[in-house]
Design a protein around this motif. Structure first.
Motif, PDB file in Angstrom:
ATOM      1  N   GLU A   1      -9.383  13.618   6.935  1.00  0.00           N
ATOM      2  CA  GLU A   1      -9.434  13.183   5.548  1.00  0.00           C
ATOM      3  C   GLU A   1      -9.381  14.362   4.582  1.00  0.00           C
ATOM      4  OE1 GLU A   1     -11.763  10.000   4.285  1.00  0.00           O
ATOM      5  OE2 GLU A   1     -12.057   9.157   6.293  1.00  0.00           O
TER       6      GLU A   1
ATOM      7  N   LYS B   1      -3.793   6.347   1.591  1.00  0.00           N
ATOM      8  CA  LYS B   1      -5.131   6.275   1.009  1.00  0.00           C
ATOM      9  C   LYS B   1      -6.112   5.879   2.113  1.00  0.00           C
ATOM     10  CE  LYS B   1      -3.779   5.044  -3.659  1.00  0.00           C
ATOM     11  NZ  LYS B   1      -3.707   3.978  -4.640  1.00  0.00           N
ATOM     12  N   SER B   2      -7.288   6.507   2.112  1.00  0.00           N
ATOM     13  CA  SER B   2      -8.250   6.262   3.193  1.00  0.00           C
ATOM     14  C   SER B   2      -8.697   4.804   3.236  1.00  0.00           C
ATOM     15  CB  SER B   2      -9.456   7.177   3.028  1.00  0.00           C
ATOM     16  OG  SER B   2      -9.040   8.524   3.117  1.00  0.00           O
ATOM     17  N   SER B   3      -8.612   4.137   2.097  1.00  0.00           N
ATOM     18  CA  SER B   3      -9.060   2.740   2.056  1.00  0.00           C
ATOM     19  C   SER B   3      -7.958   1.762   2.479  1.00  0.00           C
ATOM     20  CB  SER B   3      -9.503   2.409   0.633  1.00  0.00           C
ATOM     21  OG  SER B   3      -8.463   2.733  -0.270  1.00  0.00           O
TER      22      SER B   3
ATOM     23  N   ASP C   1      -6.974  11.192  -5.316  1.00  0.00           N
ATOM     24  CA  ASP C   1      -7.111  10.120  -4.321  1.00  0.00           C
ATOM     25  C   ASP C   1      -7.636  10.667  -3.002  1.00  0.00           C
ATOM     26  OD1 ASP C   1      -6.304   8.042  -5.900  1.00  0.00           O
ATOM     27  OD2 ASP C   1      -4.233   7.961  -5.146  1.00  0.00           O
ATOM     28  N   GLN C   2      -8.571   9.921  -2.406  1.00  0.00           N
ATOM     29  CA  GLN C   2      -9.074  10.242  -1.060  1.00  0.00           C
ATOM     30  C   GLN C   2      -8.032   9.764  -0.056  1.00  0.00           C
ATOM     31  OE1 GLN C   2     -12.121  11.685  -0.448  1.00  0.00           O
ATOM     32  NE2 GLN C   2     -11.795  11.672   1.773  1.00  0.00           N
ATOM     33  N   VAL C   3      -7.529  10.690   0.775  1.00  0.00           N
ATOM     34  CA  VAL C   3      -6.450  10.302   1.694  1.00  0.00           C
ATOM     35  C   VAL C   3      -6.775  10.599   3.155  1.00  0.00           C
ATOM     36  CG1 VAL C   3      -4.562  10.495   0.008  1.00  0.00           C
ATOM     37  CG2 VAL C   3      -5.268  12.516   1.309  1.00  0.00           C
TER      38      VAL C   3
ATOM     39  N   TYR D   1       0.837  -1.201   0.000  1.00  0.00           N
ATOM     40  CA  TYR D   1       0.000   0.000   0.000  1.00  0.00           C
ATOM     41  C   TYR D   1       0.874   1.254   0.000  1.00  0.00           C
ATOM     42  CZ  TYR D   1      -3.974  -2.963   1.291  1.00  0.00           C
ATOM     43  OH  TYR D   1      -4.953  -3.896   1.309  1.00  0.00           O
TER      44      TYR D   1
ATOM     45  N   LEU E   1       0.343   6.918  -5.775  1.00  0.00           N
ATOM     46  CA  LEU E   1      -0.639   7.916  -5.339  1.00  0.00           C
ATOM     47  C   LEU E   1      -1.007   8.735  -6.562  1.00  0.00           C
ATOM     48  CD1 LEU E   1       0.521   9.443  -1.911  1.00  0.00           C
ATOM     49  CD2 LEU E   1      -1.448   7.960  -2.332  1.00  0.00           C
TER      50      LEU E   1
ATOM     51  N   LYS F   1      -8.399  15.263   0.003  1.00  0.00           N
ATOM     52  CA  LYS F   1      -8.141  14.710  -1.341  1.00  0.00           C
ATOM     53  C   LYS F   1      -6.843  15.291  -1.874  1.00  0.00           C
ATOM     54  CE  LYS F   1     -12.141  13.349  -4.045  1.00  0.00           C
ATOM     55  NZ  LYS F   1     -13.466  13.648  -3.525  1.00  0.00           N
TER      56      LYS F   1
END
Lengths: 420, 298
Positions: free
Chosen positions: A268, A308-310, A258-260, A223, A254, A270
């Motif tokens: 959070e 990344k948030s996911s 991307d949502q971070v 990741y 990245l 972007k």
């Protein structure tokens, strides 16, 4: 630098198995040894009464090394072919072997383990392979050297390969990560040109083999982790409101948009832009030093991490790690250190030493302290949470160093284990 | 918008420069006007853009520099709005701290160390960034990226901090300083290819030009009032260029027709002579560089 790929190699071998000769030979065969350096080697070889070129003179750079004819410290050697840039970390064979090989291997993707064909697999070989395994190097080349001294005999090669394969079974390595090549570094057999003396060997020469490795294949699939190194605030007229977060990316890519999540605050945002100098990039790839800006005003300072948030890492105030002691001062229970994880620093206290691990794969034993060159399993309590991945998943985000509070020396290196 | 750009060596150097800015209070970039320190300046621009480079440049001027280099230095500083500090070896000589060498091989190269150490003390620099590369010389191959010096500027080659992964430990005691080498892992060819790709300006002496020279010990020396010359050593005009730029008294020229970046890069690619093969100071003994480094030379 014209898009040449970069392969980083660590060499390992014990004294007199021809490590320096091999490196000298690689330099010589790739035309990387310039005339004046070659002349110096010829001159000194003659002065010493050798009837061959002592290539170790190309790499042993310190007076003390030349006096004693041994390698004291890691040297970095460079050579290029048309397609590839190579960096070789030449690590000493016997003096403080474990720490030196760990140091050299930490910046490498590939290890070349040399074995003297006359001696076969010895205790040192165990240690070198253990470290390659501990550091999770992507690829190991077992170079069986001095084949000229055993009559280029295939049976000798096969016997050593079988012994080594038994070692591989005890490790995490897959057989396809390991390549065996019979060579003579002194005579240049199977280094840059195929050996006529060993028609039974059908594989690539060492140089051809190193050339076909691809840096992407040597990289882990992890990741994306972006530790913030430095906050850029120009405060100039042109960039009055600019706030950029600089760092080097580890793991995956990245991208803009991307949502971070920012750690440790878990805020959070972007990704608004990825920049390098005056270039705007769409994607940052692993290893790239870039500057990121975000859509929102977020409080971020050095040591924070953008992910990344996911794909969140573990955030923990207590960790267990495999430690290699690289300093004369032993690591003991109760001792406090500064723990540097990437660019982030926290205080760490040794809670327990679970075991000392034998580097010949023979097992573990209990101990009160880890001395220089010891490897052991240690638990730490931290002053603040760190955001890590296990070393086996992400080498950069799963490793740390310990700094002695008094001397400021780097005393240990750690590889973080997965939580149970 | 370009999609992906990635040069691993450049990326590593930028990472190192940012660590310097973050870990130290008073860093300085040692600038000689040579190709390596010019490359460092470009890397520093990239590391901190769009902000300015957050440290000054320091030039230890031997007084025997090529005038083209000094002119280039001043233009670069002006163009990029950098802060430049100059300290002169001549001052150290006038103060009686060092003595000018005499005779056939007289050079001010070694004398620089004293001036440098004095400047470090004067400005309390805790990190000095330099353009040394490990491929240049075998003692330099042993050098760390962050290399701790004691308060006498000394390098203890047998007691260096191990450097693991890319974690850099710049913790030091008061009075110590760290020599930082961001392009440790670059080769001479890497530097030239980078200068070409980035289209970076360099002093004109790197390109082939006509110059008054004389031949001694198989090397080509600049004929100039600063360089000692015997009456029988005949001055000739030759087409030459320099591969390395230091003090005139220790930098030999090479015969060359290469007058563009393309031809220079091609010449380096084909060359069978190492860069430091034209450094007169390295020919003094096999351990010349190591001995100078131990006492505080770069």
């Amino acid at each position: 630098m014209e898009n040449r790929k970069l392969i980083k190699i660590a060499t390992a071998g014990s004294v007199d198995d021809g490590k320096s000769t091999l490196i000298g030979r690689l330099l010589y065969d790739t035309g990387s040894l310039t005339t004046d350096k070659l002349e110096a080697i010829e001159k000194t070889s003659r002065q010493r009464g050798f009837d061959y070129l002592d290539f170790s003179l190309a790499t042993d750079g310190l007076v003390a090394e030349r006096e004693q004819g041994i390698t004291i410290d890691v040297a970095h050697i460079y050579f290029n072919t048309d397609k590839t840039n190579f960096i070789v970390a030449d690590t000493p064979g016997h003096v403080e072997y474990t720490r030196n090989m760990v140091t050299g291997a930490s910046t490498s993707q590939v290890a070349i383990i040399l074995i003297d064909a006359r001696k076969g697999v010895i205790e040192q070989t165990y240690r070198h392979f253990f470290i390659s395994n501990l550091l999770r190097l992507s690829h190991v080349v077992v170079a069986i050297n001095k084949m000229d001294l055993v009559g280029y005999d295939e049976d000798v090669f096969l016997k050593i390969k079988a012994d080594f394969d038994a070692l591989v079974e005890k490790s995490n390595f897959q057989t396809e990560q390991i390549t065996f090549i019979p060579i003579s570094a002194l005579k240049g057999e199977n280094i840059a040109k195929k050996s006529a003396e060993m028609p039974w060997y059908v594989g690539n020469t060492l140089l051809d083999h190193l050339e076909v490795l691809e840096p992407e294949d040597l990289q882990e699939q992890a990741y994306a982790r972006f530790p913030v190194q430095y906050v850029i605030r120009p405060k100039t007229d042109a960039f009055h409101d600019f706030r950029g977060f600089s760092g080097k990316l580890y793991g995956g890519n990245l991208q803009v948009g991307d949502q971070v999540t920012i750690l440790p605050s878990f805020t959070e945002s972007k990704i608004k832009s990825i920049q390098l100098f005056d270039q705007e990039l769409e994607v940052a790839v692993p290893g790239a030093s870039v500057t990121i800006t975000l859509e929102d005003e977020v409080d971020i300072s050095r040591g924070d991490m953008i992910v990344k948030s996911s794909e969140l890492p573990s955030s923990e105030k207590s960790i267990t790690a495999t430690i290699c002691q690289v300093n004369h001062k032993p690591l003991k229970i109760g001792q406090k250190y500064t723990l540097q994880h990437g660019v982030n620093r926290v205080l760490a206290k040794v809670e327990s030493i679970q075991s000392k691990i034998q580097t010949d794969f023979s097992g573990e034993e209990s101990t009160e302290a880890l001395k220089l060159n010891d490897i052991g399993k240690v638990s730490f309590k931290l002053s603040k949470a760190i955001h890590f991945d296990p070393y086996q998943v992400n080498r950069s985000n799963g490793s740390f160093i310990l700094i002695d509070e008094g001397t400021h020396d780097t005393v240990s290196v750690g590889f973080i284990e997965a939580r149970d | 918008m370009s999609n992906i750009y990635f040069n691993p060596k450049e990326s590593e150097s930028i990472h190192i420069l940012r660590e310097v800015a973050a870990q130290f209070e008073r860093p300085v970039l040692l600038f000689s006007g040579g190709k390596d320190s010019i490359t460092l300046v470009r890397l520093a621009q990239k590391a901190f853009y769009p902000a300015r480079i957050p440290f000054p440049l320091l030039h230890i001027d031997t007084g025997h520099n090529f005038p083209e280099t000094i002119q280039f230095r001043d233009e670069l500083v002006k163009e990029l709005g950098l802060e430049l500090i100059v300290r002169n070896v001549q001052d150290s000589i006038d103060q009686g701290k060092v003595r000018e060498e005499k005779g056939r091989y007289a050079s001010r190269n070694t004398l620089q160390t004293t001036t440098l150490l004095d400047a470090i003390e004067e400005f309390k620099f805790d990190a000095c960034i330099g353009g040394a590369r490990r491929d240049e010389e075998k003692a330099r191959a042993k050098e760390r990226v962050f290399s701790v010096r004691d308060d006498f500027g000394q390098w203890d080659e047998k007691n260096q901090r191990p450097e693991l992964f890319d974690m850099l430990n710049g913790r030091i005691d008061q009075g110590q300083n760290v020599r930082v080498f961001p392009i440790s892992n670059w080769t001479e060819l890497d530097v030239w290819e980078y200068i070409k790709t980035e289209n970076i300006n360099i002093p004109s002496i790197y390109f082939a030009h006509k110059r008054e020279v004389f031949f001694r010990d198989g090397l080509i020396w600049t004929a100039n009032e600063h360089v000692y010359r015997e009456p029988h050593e005949e001055v000739k005009e030759k087409m030459v260029r320099f591969r390395t730029v230091g003090d005139m008294t220790c930098t030999a020229a090479v015969l060359s027709e290469a007058d563009t970046l393309d031809t220079v890069v091609e010449e380096i690619r084909q060359s069978t002579l190492s860069e430091r093969g034209a450094r007169i100071d390295d020919k003094r003994s096999e351990a010349a560089m190591e001995k100078r480094k131990k006492v505080g030379y770069f």
